[in-house]
Write an enzyme that holds these catalytic residues in place. Structure first.
Site, PDB file in Angstrom:
ATOM      1  N   CYS A  61       0.838  -1.208   0.000  1.00 17.93           N
ATOM      2  CA  CYS A  61       0.000   0.000   0.000  1.00 17.93           C
ATOM      3  C   CYS A  61       0.875   1.262   0.000  1.00 17.93           C
ATOM      4  O   CYS A  61       1.536   1.535  -0.990  1.00 17.93           O
ATOM      5  CB  CYS A  61      -0.964  -0.067   1.182  1.00 17.93           C
ATOM      6  SG  CYS A  61      -2.318   1.103   1.065  1.00 17.93           S
TER       7      CYS A  61
ATOM      8  N   HIS B 269      -3.346  -5.708   0.898  1.00 19.06           N
ATOM      9  CA  HIS B 269      -2.676  -5.915   2.195  1.00 19.06           C
ATOM     10  C   HIS B 269      -2.557  -7.395   2.565  1.00 19.06           C
ATOM     11  O   HIS B 269      -3.466  -7.930   3.219  1.00 19.06           O
ATOM     12  CB  HIS B 269      -3.485  -5.211   3.287  1.00 19.06           C
ATOM     13  CG  HIS B 269      -3.343  -3.728   3.285  1.00 19.06           C
ATOM     14  ND1 HIS B 269      -2.385  -3.073   4.020  1.00 19.06           N
ATOM     15  CD2 HIS B 269      -4.027  -2.772   2.622  1.00 19.06           C
ATOM     16  CE1 HIS B 269      -2.495  -1.765   3.818  1.00 19.06           C
ATOM     17  NE2 HIS B 269      -3.482  -1.553   2.971  1.00 19.06           N
TER      18      HIS B 269
ATOM     19  N   GLU C 185      -0.838  -8.643   4.920  1.00 23.77           N
ATOM     20  CA  GLU C 185      -0.799  -8.819   6.386  1.00 23.77           C
ATOM     21  C   GLU C 185      -2.190  -8.815   7.004  1.00 23.77           C
ATOM     22  O   GLU C 185      -2.374  -9.244   8.129  1.00 23.77           O
ATOM     23  CB  GLU C 185       0.109  -7.736   7.011  1.00 23.77           C
ATOM     24  CG  GLU C 185      -0.518  -6.372   7.235  1.00 23.77           C
ATOM     25  CD  GLU C 185      -0.714  -5.543   5.967  1.00 23.77           C
ATOM     26  OE1 GLU C 185      -0.486  -6.054   4.850  1.00 23.77           O
ATOM     27  OE2 GLU C 185      -1.103  -4.360   6.102  1.00 23.77           O
TER      28      GLU C 185
END
Lengths: 236, 90
Positions: free
Chosen positions: A88, A203, A205
């Site tokens: 990002c 993302h 994560e």
């Protein structure tokens, strides 16, 4: 040998602790949160530039962080082939630092978009995709205002196999409605020519634990497991 | 040499080949709807006014131009930079 990963913390980052959590508690690797002015490349085998709004995204998202000393250190890692991922805002930093080609522009809709999307794997030879299959469709969330990928050199990207992910439907089709931000050619993530550095707007994560995923998937883990595999193979 | 303060006005424009949704929205959703259908296009950009101590207008413009290129104040992939005006401050 024990693998050591750094997550760089810039002022205004807000996904740094999510990345630390996943690397430490899900992937179970030695990871440190490192303030950007204190980062020294020689201590680490890989680096994560997390998402957020570094330096308020002033002037352009990622440009001020791109001038941080951490990026000079990371450039040494880039040159000697260690893995670097920008997620990002981290992706925006990597394009502004010219680690990666292209630029991230304001979403077509002019709105901040936060939702789960699908991306399709186009290149599984990179440091962060070697545990994926070509054509595999991943569930992964996005959360950005400036994620519309643009390059004036698309042909070169295609020739060098630098397009790593494209936004797609869950069935892997490329449609306008599956492209959340108006990215050129549905591009969601790219890599450098050497393939040790990737950047993407989604993302991983936030997609690494089934409890967080609307379909119970854990596709985000593949990114970090690939990085570990890449590091292990590299030092052999 | 006596240094004076100058204001250097810098405009960053988006290159034509990149879509400009801000400009498109202003034209389509405001101007055209309010009857200004003679407006054929709107392109958005950024404006910076940089104050600098320099020997002359020319030097002030040169330093700002060099700085903007060196530090990527504009992104050459998507933007062009124009120095609009250099003005001596009183």
């Amino acid at each position: 040998m024990s693998i050591k990963i750094a997550v760089i913390q810039f002022p205004g980052a807000n996904c740094d602790l999510d990345a630390i959590h996943v690397l430490k508690n899900v992937i179970k690797v030695d990871v440190s949160l490192v303030w950007h002015n204190h980062f020294k490349e020689k201590n680490y085998d890989g680096v994560v530039l997390p998402g957020g709004f570094t330096f308020g995204d002033y002037l352009r998202a990622g440009i001020i962080a791109a001038h941080s000393p951490a990026i000079d250190e990371a450039r040494i890692m880039l040159k000697d082939g260690r893995p670097i991922i920008g997620i990002c805002n981290g992706f925006q930093i990597l394009t502004e630092s010219q680690f990666l080609p292209g630029a991230l522009l304001q979403n077509d809709s002019l709105k901040f978009i936060c939702k789960w999307v699908n991306i399709k794997v186009e290149n599984n030879k990179t440091a962060f995709t070697n545990k994926m299959r070509i054509g595999e469709v991943l569930d992964i969330p996005i959360a950005h205002g400036e994620g519309r990928y643009f390059t004036d050199n698309l042909k070169e990207l295609e020739e060098n196999d630098q397009i790593v992910f494209r936004y797609s439907t869950r069935d892997g089709e490329y449609t306008e409605s599956a492209n959340p931000n108006g990215s050129l050619e549905y591009i969601a993530g790219v890599c450098n020519i050497e393939q040790n550095c990737i950047g993407l707007m989604p993302h991983p994560e936030r997609a690494s634990e089934s409890i967080l995923s609307p379909r119970g998937t854990e596709h985000g883990q593949l990114f970090f497991e690939s990085m570990i595999k890449f590091i292990e193979q590299r030092v052999k | 040499m006596v240094h004076m303060e100058y204001s250097v006005e810098v405009v960053l424009t988006n290159k034509e080949k990149a879509k400009d949704p801000v400009g498109t929205t202003i034209k389509r959703d405001l101007l055209a709807k309010k009857g200004y259908d003679m407006i054929s296009n709107v392109r958005s950009g950024q404006y910076l006014r940089i104050f600098i101590n320099a020997e002359s207008e020319e030097q002030a413009g040169k330093i700002v131009d060099k700085m903007c290129n060196e530090l990527r104040i504009f992104n050459p992939v998507t933007q062009n930079m124009i120095i609009l005006k250099v003005t001596k401050q009183t």
